[in-house]
Motif scaffolding. Structure first.
Motif, PDB file in Angstrom:
ATOM      1  N   GLU A  35      10.437 -10.873   0.706  1.00 41.75           N
ATOM      2  CA  GLU A  35      10.211  -9.564   1.324  1.00 41.75           C
ATOM      3  C   GLU A  35       9.444  -8.630   0.389  1.00 41.75           C
ATOM      4  N   ASN A  36       9.753  -8.703  -0.907  1.00 38.47           N
ATOM      5  CA  ASN A  36       9.020  -7.882  -1.886  1.00 38.47           C
ATOM      6  C   ASN A  36       7.540  -8.255  -1.907  1.00 38.47           C
ATOM      7  N   GLU A  37       7.270  -9.559  -1.867  1.00 30.81           N
ATOM      8  CA  GLU A  37       5.880 -10.013  -1.878  1.00 30.81           C
ATOM      9  C   GLU A  37       5.168  -9.604  -0.591  1.00 30.81           C
ATOM     10  N   MET A  38       5.871  -9.651   0.533  1.00 29.93           N
ATOM     11  CA  MET A  38       5.276  -9.236   1.807  1.00 29.93           C
ATOM     12  C   MET A  38       4.971  -7.742   1.804  1.00 29.93           C
ATOM     13  N   GLU A  39       5.841  -6.950   1.197  1.00 23.36           N
ATOM     14  CA  GLU A  39       5.595  -5.510   1.098  1.00 23.36           C
ATOM     15  C   GLU A  39       4.357  -5.229   0.253  1.00 23.36           C
ATOM     16  N   LYS A  40       4.195  -6.004  -0.824  1.00 23.72           N
ATOM     17  CA  LYS A  40       3.003  -5.846  -1.663  1.00 23.72           C
ATOM     18  C   LYS A  40       1.740  -6.146  -0.856  1.00 23.72           C
ATOM     19  N   ASN A  41       1.788  -7.225  -0.045  1.00 25.61           N
ATOM     20  CA  ASN A  41       0.630  -7.580   0.769  1.00 25.61           C
ATOM     21  C   ASN A  41       0.318  -6.499   1.802  1.00 25.61           C
ATOM     22  N   THR A  42       1.368  -5.920   2.390  1.00 28.31           N
ATOM     23  CA  THR A  42       1.169  -4.848   3.363  1.00 28.31           C
ATOM     24  C   THR A  42       0.545  -3.624   2.696  1.00 28.31           C
ATOM     25  N   THR A  43       1.013  -3.325   1.475  1.00 24.29           N
ATOM     26  CA  THR A  43       0.441  -2.206   0.717  1.00 24.29           C
ATOM     27  C   THR A  43      -1.033  -2.459   0.419  1.00 24.29           C
ATOM     28  N   ARG A  44      -1.374  -3.715   0.090  1.00 22.28           N
ATOM     29  CA  ARG A  44      -2.777  -4.058  -0.182  1.00 22.28           C
ATOM     30  C   ARG A  44      -3.638  -3.836   1.063  1.00 22.28           C
ATOM     31  N   ILE A  45      -3.101  -4.187   2.228  1.00 26.48           N
ATOM     32  CA  ILE A  45      -3.844  -3.981   3.474  1.00 26.48           C
ATOM     33  C   ILE A  45      -4.045  -2.489   3.727  1.00 26.48           C
ATOM     34  N   VAL A  51     -10.033  -8.778   3.889  1.00 28.94           N
ATOM     35  CA  VAL A  51      -8.800  -8.471   3.151  1.00 28.94           C
ATOM     36  C   VAL A  51      -7.603  -8.473   4.097  1.00 28.94           C
ATOM     37  N   LYS A  52      -7.757  -7.822   5.235  1.00 31.13           N
ATOM     38  CA  LYS A  52      -6.677  -7.729   6.220  1.00 31.13           C
ATOM     39  C   LYS A  52      -6.265  -9.109   6.708  1.00 31.13           C
ATOM     40  N   GLU A  53      -7.255  -9.945   7.049  1.00 30.11           N
ATOM     41  CA  GLU A  53      -6.960 -11.288   7.546  1.00 30.11           C
ATOM     42  C   GLU A  53      -6.275 -12.144   6.479  1.00 30.11           C
ATOM     43  N   ARG A  54      -6.740 -12.006   5.212  1.00 30.48           N
ATOM     44  CA  ARG A  54      -6.176 -12.812   4.120  1.00 30.48           C
ATOM     45  C   ARG A  54      -4.697 -12.511   3.910  1.00 30.48           C
ATOM     46  N   TYR A  55      -4.349 -11.216   3.838  1.00 28.87           N
ATOM     47  CA  TYR A  55      -2.964 -10.868   3.528  1.00 28.87           C
ATOM     48  C   TYR A  55      -2.042 -10.969   4.752  1.00 28.87           C
ATOM     49  N   GLU A  56      -2.585 -10.801   5.949  1.00 34.43           N
ATOM     50  CA  GLU A  56      -1.758 -11.035   7.136  1.00 34.43           C
ATOM     51  C   GLU A  56      -1.422 -12.517   7.252  1.00 34.43           C
ATOM     52  N   LYS A  57      -2.393 -13.367   6.913  1.00 36.61           N
ATOM     53  CA  LYS A  57      -2.141 -14.807   6.923  1.00 36.61           C
ATOM     54  C   LYS A  57      -1.110 -15.174   5.859  1.00 36.61           C
ATOM     55  N   ALA A  58      -1.218 -14.532   4.685  1.00 34.68           N
ATOM     56  CA  ALA A  58      -0.250 -14.787   3.616  1.00 34.68           C
ATOM     57  C   ALA A  58       1.152 -14.376   4.051  1.00 34.68           C
ATOM     58  N   ASN A  59       1.261 -13.260   4.749  1.00 34.02           N
ATOM     59  CA  ASN A  59       2.573 -12.799   5.216  1.00 34.02           C
ATOM     60  C   ASN A  59       3.161 -13.726   6.266  1.00 34.02           C
ATOM     61  N   ARG A  60       2.310 -14.279   7.132  1.00 33.93           N
ATOM     62  CA  ARG A  60       2.820 -15.231   8.124  1.00 33.93           C
ATOM     63  C   ARG A  60       3.380 -16.465   7.433  1.00 33.93           C
ATOM     64  N   GLY A  61       2.683 -16.897   6.379  1.00 32.52           N
ATOM     65  CA  GLY A  61       3.185 -18.042   5.613  1.00 32.52           C
ATOM     66  C   GLY A  61       4.495 -17.735   4.920  1.00 32.52           C
ATOM     67  N   LEU A  62       4.615 -16.518   4.388  1.00 36.80           N
ATOM     68  CA  LEU A  62       5.857 -16.121   3.714  1.00 36.80           C
ATOM     69  C   LEU A  62       7.015 -16.027   4.702  1.00 36.80           C
ATOM     70  N   ARG A  63       6.726 -15.559   5.918  1.00 39.44           N
ATOM     71  CA  ARG A  63       7.789 -15.493   6.922  1.00 39.44           C
ATOM     72  C   ARG A  63       8.341 -16.884   7.212  1.00 39.44           C
TER      73      ARG A  63
END
Length: 516
Positions: free
Chosen positions: A368-378, A398-410
């Protein structure tokens, strides 16, 4: 010569409700006009449809009769031009058609002599005004719907699994319906990659959730079930997903995993299945001679049909299905745990659940911490784009990269510990099912029999010389059904060692009927 006229009356359902247009008033006005002008009424046609097009049942019927000369008239009368049409282009075309048939369309309350060229300007106003009103209304509806969607509200008829209702502030909302558990079950089964989507649809239909093939495909693709609302692209606005204000039926992780299955990104597993009740072991047996998979079929003989399990052509392995099935049912009796073993198993499951909860909580927190960081980056990238320091193309990347990363983290997030109520439900089921495993197997349908067999024996069974054997058995079943040895042994600490040995060492061939 007395002129003839056909009266055309029209009102849409919305107009009737919102503006109070009355068909009776239109008819009364038209008849009074014809009486005062000495015009003979030869017919009346009434439509309850929108005037956006001329695809209206009664108008099309009238037009057909006029074209085929089955009806003769000089005038087509209506009260106002917006009763005739709310589309200027279509209206001009229809006026031309009627003129060619020798018929003059005329509005009683907005009369125009179209032989006078200047009157065509007024005709354009009369026709354009209602069209502009329609277009403005459409824009208002689109704008209102998009605003509602951006607020996370579902603005259409509730999808299967939900129902429409009103919130405390009298706003339309959707809430889970009685079909919600079945929708959740369908997603959970689909993600396993075992059952075909059409099989699941038929199962849902059989259990009362009626859905066509096309609608079921739409259903499993709809993000509303995981609490998301999709807003399509419009003009310069891009398509986006927003968090819905409704209660999700499934998790985001489950939804995206199902999409991976549907898109072929996750391997599908085949399920062994047969429609023959006489051959419950078909597809689960291995040939003792050549190692191939056995199938089964019926042979005609004296007195009827007889079923056999047999190998493929070229191998002589063949034996009676009746005898093999009976022996297997007898062997199932050996997989009966004692009451003490079941109680101990319940304690182990509870301890395991508590331990997993602690480990999962820690791991999930890191994710969740890593996902929050990705959301902040977006969000930071979005701000840079709005300030003109980053281009739209770079922002999208940038948006597509970190949204994809968050889907993987979920997808990596571990499930939480089973809730106390749910835990008790599972344990109570297991405590009643496992001690009576043999009787449940005998009374089950063929498809369920195969599921029971596959869950106990991960590998195929071999039947030879009236005995079954296999390479492995489900470790949990092995532990539970061997635990009765412990209660006959007075030495302390024995059970823990048996658990350890059972999980680590499996005999090359396990003979069913022997002590597990």
């Amino acid at each position: 010569m007395k002129r003839k006229a056909i009266l055309y009356l029209r009102v849409s359902t919305d107009e009737q409700a919102e503006k109070g247009y009355s068909l009776r008033h239109q008819e009364e006005t038209a008849n009074k006009y014809c009486t005062s002008q000495n015009i003979e009424v030869v017919g009346t046609y009434i439509d309850d449809h929108s005037a956006k097009t001329f695809e209206r049942p009664e108008f099309q019927k009238l037009l057909f009769l006029l074209k085929t000369k089955k009806l003769s008239t000089d005038l087509l009368l209506f009260t106002k031009w917006d009763r005739f049409s709310r589309n200027a282009a279509d209206a001009y075309g229809m006026i031309s058609q009627l003129n060619k048939l020798g018929i003059e369309p005329q509005a009683i309350e907005q009369p125009l002599d179209l032989a006078v060229p200047e009157n065509k300007i007024m005709l354009a106003i009369y026709l354009a005004a209602p069209e502009v009103e329609n277009d403005r209304r459409a824009l208002n509806v689109i704008g209102g719907m998009r605003r509602a969607k951006k607020e996370g509200r579902w603005v259409a008829m509730a999808p299967v699994g939900y129902k429409n209702t009103r919130s405390e502030t009298n706003r339309p909302i959707i809430i889970p319906s009685k079909d919600a558990p079945m929708i959740k079950w369908a997603f959970e089964e689909l993600v396993k990659g075992i059952y075909d989507i059409e099989e699941l649809r038929k199962s849902c239909n059989a259990k009362g959730v009626k859905c066509s093939r096309a609608n079921f495909w739409t259903l499993v693709r709809n993000p509303v079930y995981c609490g998301k609302i999709f807003i399509p692209a419009y003009k310069k606005e891009e398509a986006v997903f927003v968090k819905g204000s409704h209660e999700p039926i499934i998790s985001e992780e489950l939804f995206y995993d199902v999409q991976d299955v549907l898109n072929g990104k996750r391997k599908r597993h085949s399920v062994k299945n047969t429609q023959k009740d006489e051959l419950p072991l078909r597809g689960l047996l291995e040939c003792s001679k050549c190692g191939g998979k056995l199938t089964g079929s019926a042979s005609k003989g004296v007195g009827g049909r007889y079923f056999y399990y047999h190998c493929q052509p070229g191998c002589k392995e063949r034996f009676s299905a009746i005898k093999a099935n009976k022996i297997f049912e007898e062997e199932m009796l050996t997989l009966t745990p004692t009451k003490q073993a079941m109680l101990l198993f319940e304690k182990i499951i509870k301890q395991h659940n508590v331990s997993n909860a602690k480990d999962n909580s820690k791991a999930n927190k890191e994710i969740e911490n890593e996902m929050e960081k990705n959301t902040t980056r977006i969000n930071n990238a979005q701000q840079l784009m709005l300030d003109g320091e980053m281009g739209m193309k770079d922002y999208k990347e940038v948006k597509e990269r970190y949204e994809k990363a968050n889907r993987g983290l979920r997808g990596k997030k571990s499930g939480e510990a089973i809730a106390e109520s749910e835990y008790k439900q599972y344990v109570n089921f297991g405590m009643s099912f496992l001690p009576n495993l043999s009787s449940h197997y005998v009374s089950a349908e063929t498809s369920l029999k195969q599921k029971i067999i596959s869950s106990i024996f991960p590998e195929n069974l071999i039947f030879e010389e009236k005995n079954y054997r296999t390479n492995s058995i489900n470790p949990a079943i092995s532990i539970i059904c061997s635990a009765d040895k412990v209660f006959r042994n007075k030495k302390t600490g024995i059970f823990r060692q048996i658990l350890k040995d059972s999980c680590q060492v499996v005999p090359p061939r396990i003979e069913l009927g022997s002590k597990v």
